[in-house]
Design an enzyme around this catalytic site. Structure first.
Site, PDB file in Angstrom:
ATOM      1  N   GLY A   9       0.876  -1.376  -0.145  1.00  0.00           N
ATOM      2  CA  GLY A   9      -0.370  -0.093   0.021  1.00  0.00           C
ATOM      3  C   GLY A   9       0.906   1.270   0.248  1.00  0.00           C
ATOM      4  O   GLY A   9       0.672   1.943   0.375  1.00  0.00           O
ATOM      5  N   ALA A  10       1.837   1.324  -0.484  1.00  0.00           N
ATOM      6  CA  ALA A  10       3.225   2.298  -0.334  1.00  0.00           C
ATOM      7  C   ALA A  10       2.104   3.435  -1.486  1.00  0.00           C
ATOM      8  O   ALA A  10       3.177   4.550  -0.814  1.00  0.00           O
ATOM      9  CB  ALA A  10       4.734   2.055  -1.366  1.00  0.00           C
ATOM     10  N   GLY A  64      -0.645   4.454  -1.163  1.00  0.00           N
ATOM     11  CA  GLY A  64      -2.065   4.751  -0.406  1.00  0.00           C
ATOM     12  C   GLY A  64      -1.534   5.971   0.275  1.00  0.00           C
ATOM     13  O   GLY A  64      -0.371   6.495   1.216  1.00  0.00           O
ATOM     14  N   GLY A 100      -0.148   5.056   3.534  1.00  0.00           N
ATOM     15  CA  GLY A 100       1.777   3.673   2.746  1.00  0.00           C
ATOM     16  C   GLY A 100       2.328   5.206   2.036  1.00  0.00           C
ATOM     17  O   GLY A 100       3.690   4.538   3.066  1.00  0.00           O
ATOM     18  N   LYS A 132       0.627   2.926 -12.984  1.00  0.00           N
ATOM     19  CA  LYS A 132       0.186   4.165 -12.858  1.00  0.00           C
ATOM     20  C   LYS A 132       1.721   5.072 -12.546  1.00  0.00           C
ATOM     21  O   LYS A 132       2.454   4.521 -12.497  1.00  0.00           O
ATOM     22  CB  LYS A 132      -0.388   3.904 -11.393  1.00  0.00           C
ATOM     23  CG  LYS A 132      -1.356   2.892 -11.970  1.00  0.00           C
ATOM     24  CD  LYS A 132      -2.460   3.118 -10.156  1.00  0.00           C
ATOM     25  CE  LYS A 132      -4.132   2.699 -10.018  1.00  0.00           C
ATOM     26  NZ  LYS A 132      -4.386   2.493  -8.830  1.00  0.00           N
ATOM     27  N   LYS A 184     -11.001  -5.877  10.559  1.00  0.00           N
ATOM     28  CA  LYS A 184      -9.604  -5.936  11.275  1.00  0.00           C
ATOM     29  C   LYS A 184      -9.888  -6.663  11.708  1.00  0.00           C
ATOM     30  O   LYS A 184      -8.422  -7.602  12.196  1.00  0.00           O
ATOM     31  CB  LYS A 184      -8.679  -3.740  11.697  1.00  0.00           C
ATOM     32  CG  LYS A 184      -9.365  -3.148   9.993  1.00  0.00           C
ATOM     33  CD  LYS A 184      -8.893  -2.083  10.511  1.00  0.00           C
ATOM     34  CE  LYS A 184      -8.171  -0.687  10.350  1.00  0.00           C
ATOM     35  NZ  LYS A 184      -8.745   0.457  10.797  1.00  0.00           N
TER      36      LYS A 184
END
Lengths: 324, 324
Positions: A10-11, A13, A16, A42, A125
């Site tokens: 998720g870097a 995001g 992230g 992307k 979660k």
């Protein structure tokens, strides 16, 4: 000493990118970014490559064996994925156990809240936590309160509008509920501290930069801007009515992401302002340890400083592609 | 100083009678026993009355308002109910919150184990914890390992048979898994200590009297009795096969209590001997604090002393009305 190897999911995001920046700034981590194959082209991913970062591609739904191959030699896995996607990481958790990862940081970075129907995102979660615990996998669960970036009201001049995703001009139940808050950039920085520390292994850890009521937030904004806020009042009954409406809307159209956001927002409102879950006291009641005490030298940004940034045009609007 | 008022549910049960005895021995508690109306005329209940104890009658399914009336002025509620009944206490939890009870001790007193499909009894308990947490109700969750009373093998002479509910002559996976064990009488005594101590409020606490493998248990029994044990070996595959069989048996006939016991036993075998959940390390991993460190002066009976009692005919068979 060899660097701690971190596998970050998720870097690109919201949380992230804060974590990635902090890990790189720290200098003592060797980071691998896991990117969904579909996102390979992307621009945000190209930027990771341009920085010389190690990027691997796959899907969280890949087989445990394939994911475990990616995790060979990894010390720490950090997940910071889209909140509504939580639950897709079962295979990665199995893989982390298989690859003898030392610490798994599941997607947390939210407000503490009891399990069992208060907040759907929390319940997702907690099921992930069960999967971790069932494997006796080393873990750290990190919660941070609510972002400054989505805690401010708009001001009449409109000068905050460039950065405001959800204007907080509705004052709920008198505006007196204290809430743990944090600057998004501090989420990454404190995460880097937390994963370097053995005291946080196999613990739930909470941190925050400030603890403020809505009234205190509004006073700070008025004082800093000299503007008189336009506020409305909401009662618990209003919050519950909104919650019921959004529950129905999501049931009627489960694929509508805006409805999901609004439902989540209504659940947050109940938890934060009516139940008053998002406090150090409730975090500790739920078994969290106080990360502020573990890292007393770390200076979190205060909300009043954040308002300076907001007024100076230095804040980035979260989730730029989402409109509510 | 006024005595701590305790509302004990399950005073005539296996763990409950140990807790009641300890509370009375301690002398600093004022105990109210809650008894099911249907049990009002049982001899065990008459014995409570004969001791001059305050006994109130009702059902855990009674309305929250009625139960709250019974809880006025109560500091601490302790539940020690039949394991398969766990889940019926939702109204009492609401009532405890309404009556401002300071500490709720849910039915625990078992082995630590992760949630999510390993042990059905644990999963029932965790849902109860969620209900407590959702109300921000003060709590202490107490786990104690596995009773000595159901941890011994039978000896060939038959001299233990009077007290053996489940003979542990099957040695699972080589008999090398350590397990936390405790004498049933110590469960009550340490519970009395725990509920007098502020350090245990809003915590999960584990304790045990001994940590032994099956091989160590068997050596102690052979040494104490001079008898050579008749043992068989089971593998993980045997345990899983047994578990599958009992799962099917319970599905086919959900009302058969003996099947439920055997399924539960099979789940315990998996957790204790294959997964190795019932250890201080896993308890701490799951967020428990070590009650042995909190009460270093408390002397737990050792298993070898328990075997002396067993050989001398001084042990009471648990669940005398249940045959497996």
């Amino acid at each position: 000493m060899s660097k701690q190897t971190v596998f970050l999911v998720g870097a690109t995001g919201e949380t992230g990118e804060s974590i990635l920046r902090a890990l790189l700034d720290d200098g003592s981590f060797e980071v691998t970014c896991f990117i969904r194959t579909a996102s390979a082209h992307k621009p945000s991913v190209q930027r990771l490559k341009d920085k010389g970062l190690k990027v691997v591609f796959g899907e969280l739904s890949d087989s445990t064996e394939n994911l475990a191959n990616l995790l060979v030699g990894i010390d720490t896995v950090i997940l910071s994925i889209f909140a509504f996607d939580v639950g897709v990481e079962a295979s990665l958790i199995q893989a982390a156990s298989m690859a003898r990862v030392k610490r798994f940081v599941p997607c947390g970075f939210g407000t503490p809240c009891p399990r069992g129907g208060v907040m759907a995102l929390r319940d997702l979660k907690e099921v992930v936590h069960d999967q971790i615990f069932t494997l006796h996998l080393g873990y750290t669960i990190i919660d941070v309160g609510y972002w400054y970036e989505i805690s401010s009201p708009r001001v009449p001049s409109g000068k905050f509008d460039y950065a405001i995703m959800v204007p907080r001009n509705k004052v709920i139940e008198g505006g007196t509920a204290p809430n743990m808050l944090i600057a998004k950039k501090d989420v990454g920085a404190i995460t880097a501290r937390i994963i370097k520390d053995d005291r946080t292994l196999n613990k739930r850890v909470y941190v925050c930069g400030d603890i403020l009521t809505q009234n205190e937030i509004n006073s700070i904004v008025e004082e800093k801007t000299g503007e008189k806020l336009e506020l409305t009042n909401e009662t618990t009954a209003d919050v519950r009515k909104d919650l019921d409406q959004m529950n129905r809307a999501v049931q009627d159209d489960p694929s509508n992401l805006a409805h999901k956001y609004r439902l989540s927002n209504a659940q947050y409102n109940l938890s934060k302002y009516v139940r008053i879950d998002n406090t150090p006291e409730i975090a500790e009641y739920l078994g969290y340890i106080d990360g502020r005490k573990l890292f007393p030298d770390y200076v979190f940004q205060k909300f009043s400083d954040f308002v300076n940034d907001l007024a100076a045009g230095r804040v980035q609007r979260p989730y730029p592609h989402v409109s509510l």
